[in-house]
Design a protein around this motif. Sequence first.
Motif, PDB file in Angstrom:
ATOM      1  N   GLY A  62       0.811  -1.229  -0.042  1.00  0.00           N
ATOM      2  CA  GLY A  62      -0.001   0.076   0.111  1.00  0.00           C
ATOM      3  C   GLY A  62       0.884   1.340  -0.056  1.00  0.00           C
ATOM      4  N   ALA A  63       2.019   1.182   0.573  1.00  0.00           N
ATOM      5  CA  ALA A  63       2.788   2.294   1.069  1.00  0.00           C
ATOM      6  C   ALA A  63       3.699   2.617  -0.440  1.00  0.00           C
ATOM      7  CB  ALA A  63       3.602   2.296   2.100  1.00  0.00           C
ATOM      8  N   PHE A  64       3.918   1.319  -1.158  1.00  0.00           N
ATOM      9  CA  PHE A  64       4.967   1.509  -2.017  1.00  0.00           C
ATOM     10  C   PHE A  64       4.340   1.615  -3.317  1.00  0.00           C
ATOM     11  CE2 PHE A  64       7.932  -0.492  -5.196  1.00  0.00           C
ATOM     12  CZ  PHE A  64       9.237  -0.144  -4.613  1.00  0.00           C
ATOM     13  N   LEU A  65       3.389   0.855  -3.849  1.00  0.00           N
ATOM     14  CA  LEU A  65       2.785   0.792  -5.009  1.00  0.00           C
ATOM     15  C   LEU A  65       2.037   2.138  -5.366  1.00  0.00           C
ATOM     16  CD1 LEU A  65       1.851  -2.897  -5.815  1.00  0.00           C
ATOM     17  CD2 LEU A  65       3.858  -1.558  -6.482  1.00  0.00           C
ATOM     18  N   ASN A  66       1.218   2.312  -4.375  1.00  0.00           N
ATOM     19  CA  ASN A  66       0.104   3.389  -4.678  1.00  0.00           C
ATOM     20  C   ASN A  66       1.075   4.768  -4.958  1.00  0.00           C
ATOM     21  OD1 ASN A  66      -2.520   2.371  -4.047  1.00  0.00           O
ATOM     22  ND2 ASN A  66      -2.040   2.084  -2.172  1.00  0.00           N
ATOM     23  N   VAL A  67       1.979   5.223  -4.036  1.00  0.00           N
ATOM     24  CA  VAL A  67       2.786   6.273  -4.155  1.00  0.00           C
ATOM     25  C   VAL A  67       3.407   6.531  -5.478  1.00  0.00           C
ATOM     26  CG1 VAL A  67       4.387   8.002  -2.968  1.00  0.00           C
ATOM     27  CG2 VAL A  67       2.577   6.566  -1.553  1.00  0.00           C
ATOM     28  N   ARG A  68       3.993   5.305  -5.728  1.00  0.00           N
ATOM     29  CA  ARG A  68       5.148   5.447  -6.770  1.00  0.00           C
ATOM     30  C   ARG A  68       4.688   5.060  -8.352  1.00  0.00           C
ATOM     31  NH1 ARG A  68      10.916   2.734  -4.962  1.00  0.00           N
ATOM     32  NH2 ARG A  68      11.059   3.996  -2.731  1.00  0.00           N
ATOM     33  N   PHE A  69       3.520   4.389  -8.531  1.00  0.00           N
ATOM     34  CA  PHE A  69       3.057   4.024  -9.510  1.00  0.00           C
ATOM     35  C   PHE A  69       1.560   4.252  -9.679  1.00  0.00           C
ATOM     36  CE2 PHE A  69       6.728   1.141  -8.192  1.00  0.00           C
ATOM     37  CZ  PHE A  69       7.454   1.538  -9.334  1.00  0.00           C
ATOM     38  N   ILE A  70       0.772   3.670  -9.193  1.00  0.00           N
ATOM     39  CA  ILE A  70      -0.691   3.530  -9.291  1.00  0.00           C
ATOM     40  C   ILE A  70      -1.113   4.692  -9.041  1.00  0.00           C
ATOM     41  CG2 ILE A  70      -2.705   2.414  -8.461  1.00  0.00           C
ATOM     42  CD1 ILE A  70      -0.738   0.410  -9.592  1.00  0.00           C
ATOM     43  N   ALA A  71      -1.112   5.533  -8.028  1.00  0.00           N
ATOM     44  CA  ALA A  71      -1.761   6.826  -7.856  1.00  0.00           C
ATOM     45  C   ALA A  71      -1.390   7.848  -9.263  1.00  0.00           C
ATOM     46  CB  ALA A  71      -1.682   7.441  -6.613  1.00  0.00           C
ATOM     47  N   PRO A  72      -0.188   8.015  -9.247  1.00  0.00           N
ATOM     48  CA  PRO A  72       0.139   8.861 -10.521  1.00  0.00           C
ATOM     49  C   PRO A  72      -0.342   8.446 -11.918  1.00  0.00           C
ATOM     50  CG  PRO A  72       2.147   8.652  -8.938  1.00  0.00           C
ATOM     51  CD  PRO A  72       0.991   7.512  -8.547  1.00  0.00           C
ATOM     52  N   ALA A  73      -0.328   7.331 -12.279  1.00  0.00           N
ATOM     53  CA  ALA A  73      -1.032   6.609 -13.521  1.00  0.00           C
ATOM     54  C   ALA A  73      -2.253   6.833 -13.609  1.00  0.00           C
ATOM     55  CB  ALA A  73      -0.217   5.434 -13.907  1.00  0.00           C
ATOM     56  N   THR A  74      -3.062   6.748 -12.638  1.00  0.00           N
ATOM     57  CA  THR A  74      -4.568   6.823 -12.519  1.00  0.00           C
ATOM     58  C   THR A  74      -5.070   8.139 -12.654  1.00  0.00           C
ATOM     59  OG1 THR A  74      -4.695   4.587 -11.217  1.00  0.00           O
ATOM     60  CG2 THR A  74      -6.635   6.298 -11.271  1.00  0.00           C
ATOM     61  N   ALA A  75      -4.225   8.864 -11.779  1.00  0.00           N
ATOM     62  CA  ALA A  75      -4.543  10.587 -12.065  1.00  0.00           C
ATOM     63  C   ALA A  75      -4.034  10.938 -13.306  1.00  0.00           C
ATOM     64  CB  ALA A  75      -3.820  11.129 -10.837  1.00  0.00           C
ATOM     65  N   GLY A  76      -3.119  10.888 -13.848  1.00  0.00           N
ATOM     66  CA  GLY A  76      -2.787  11.000 -15.164  1.00  0.00           C
ATOM     67  C   GLY A  76      -3.906  10.919 -16.275  1.00  0.00           C
ATOM     68  N   VAL A  77      -4.217   9.471 -16.272  1.00  0.00           N
ATOM     69  CA  VAL A  77      -5.437   9.188 -17.102  1.00  0.00           C
ATOM     70  C   VAL A  77      -6.756  10.004 -16.706  1.00  0.00           C
ATOM     71  CG1 VAL A  77      -7.059   7.452 -17.816  1.00  0.00           C
ATOM     72  CG2 VAL A  77      -4.478   6.954 -17.532  1.00  0.00           C
ATOM     73  N   ALA A  78      -6.944  10.542 -15.602  1.00  0.00           N
ATOM     74  CA  ALA A  78      -8.261  10.949 -15.028  1.00  0.00           C
ATOM     75  C   ALA A  78      -8.261  12.397 -15.669  1.00  0.00           C
ATOM     76  CB  ALA A  78      -8.469  10.654 -13.664  1.00  0.00           C
ATOM     77  N   LEU A  79      -7.044  13.130 -15.573  1.00  0.00           N
ATOM     78  CA  LEU A  79      -6.750  14.399 -15.761  1.00  0.00           C
ATOM     79  C   LEU A  79      -7.056  14.614 -17.358  1.00  0.00           C
ATOM     80  CD1 LEU A  79      -3.846  15.466 -13.613  1.00  0.00           C
ATOM     81  CD2 LEU A  79      -6.098  15.934 -13.386  1.00  0.00           C
ATOM     82  N   ALA A  80      -6.442  13.666 -18.018  1.00  0.00           N
ATOM     83  CA  ALA A  80      -6.660  13.634 -19.621  1.00  0.00           C
ATOM     84  C   ALA A  80      -8.144  13.672 -19.934  1.00  0.00           C
ATOM     85  CB  ALA A  80      -5.720  12.551 -20.234  1.00  0.00           C
ATOM     86  N   ALA A  81      -8.661  12.868 -19.458  1.00  0.00           N
ATOM     87  CA  ALA A  81     -10.082  12.298 -19.652  1.00  0.00           C
ATOM     88  C   ALA A  81     -11.362  13.439 -18.916  1.00  0.00           C
ATOM     89  CB  ALA A  81     -10.643  11.002 -19.220  1.00  0.00           C
ATOM     90  N   THR A  82     -10.793  14.341 -18.241  1.00  0.00           N
ATOM     91  CA  THR A  82     -11.904  15.213 -17.527  1.00  0.00           C
ATOM     92  C   THR A  82     -11.420  16.593 -17.872  1.00  0.00           C
ATOM     93  OG1 THR A  82     -10.369  15.104 -15.683  1.00  0.00           O
ATOM     94  CG2 THR A  82     -12.225  13.598 -15.812  1.00  0.00           C
TER      95      THR A  82
END
Length: 277
Positions: free
Chosen positions: A101-121
Motif C-alpha cells: 500500500g505504501a510502495f505501489l500506490n505512491v510510486r506507480f498506481i496513483a500517479p498513473a491513474t491521476a494522469g489518465v483521469a486528468l486527460a479524460a476530464t
Amino acid sequence: MTQTGVASEPSKVVDATRRLGEQTAFYGQALASTADAVRRYPGEVLRLIATMGLGTGALAVIGGTVVIVGFLTLSTGALIAVQGYNTLSNVGIEALTGFLGAFLNVRFIAPATAGVALAATIGAGATAQLGAMRINEEIDALEVMGIRAVTYLASTRIVAGVIAVIPIYTVAVLMSFLATRFGTTIVYGQSRGVYDHYFSTFLQPADLMWSFTEALAMAAVVMAIHTYYGFTATGGPAGVGEAVGRAVRTSITAGVFILLTITLSVYGQSGNFYLSG
C-alpha cells in the motif's frame, strides 16, 4: 500512379515536420506566457481553477474532477488490497500488504491513474471548449480586439490545471491509501496494528514529494497538449470531436512517458528502497 505515390511521401514528411514545429512553438509560447497570464488575467485563472476542480452544471452536483479522480484511485487502491493480500498469503507473508500500500500506490498506481483521469476530464473539457470557440470564430474575435489569445486561453488553463491538480491529487492519494487499508483490515481481517506498522515503515516522505512532482508535470503537459488541439481544431463539430480524441490519446501517451522518465531518474539506480522493520 507510382510516381505520384513516391512524390507524396516527401510531402507527408514535410507536413508532419511542419505540424511538429507548429506544435512545439505553441507549447513554448503557452508555457512562457504563464507568468504573464497570472499577472494580466488573475480572475480568469481563478474561474478556471474552480471549474476544473468542481466542474459545471450536472458535473458539479457530484463534486466534479475531485470526486472522479478520487473514485478511480479508490478502485485501484482496493485492487492492490485484493491482489496483494491474496498473493502474499500464498507464501505466508500477508502481513506485508501494508508495504504494498505504501510502495505501489505512491510510486506507480496513483500517479498513473491521476494522469489518465486528468486527460479524460479537465483536459478533454479544455479541448472541447477551445475547439468550440475556434469554429465559432471567437478566438479570431479575441485576436482582432488585440487580446493575445494564446496567453488568455491556453496559458491560463495551464496555470489553472497545475494549481487545481494539487488538491485533486491529494484526494487521490488519500483515497488510494484508504481503500487499501479498508480492504486489508476490514474485508480480509488483518490486524490494523500490523498493517499500520508496515505501511508507516515503508512510506517515505521523499516518495510522496516525487509523486506530487509527477502529478504536477503530467498536469502541465496534459493541459498544454489539450489546449493546442482545441486551439487548432477545424472542421466544425465533427472536427472538435476528432481533436478531443487525438488530444486524449497524445496526452495519455505523454503522461506515461513522463511517469516512466521520472521514475527511472529517481528510482532507476538504487530504487530508494530499504528492507527493514
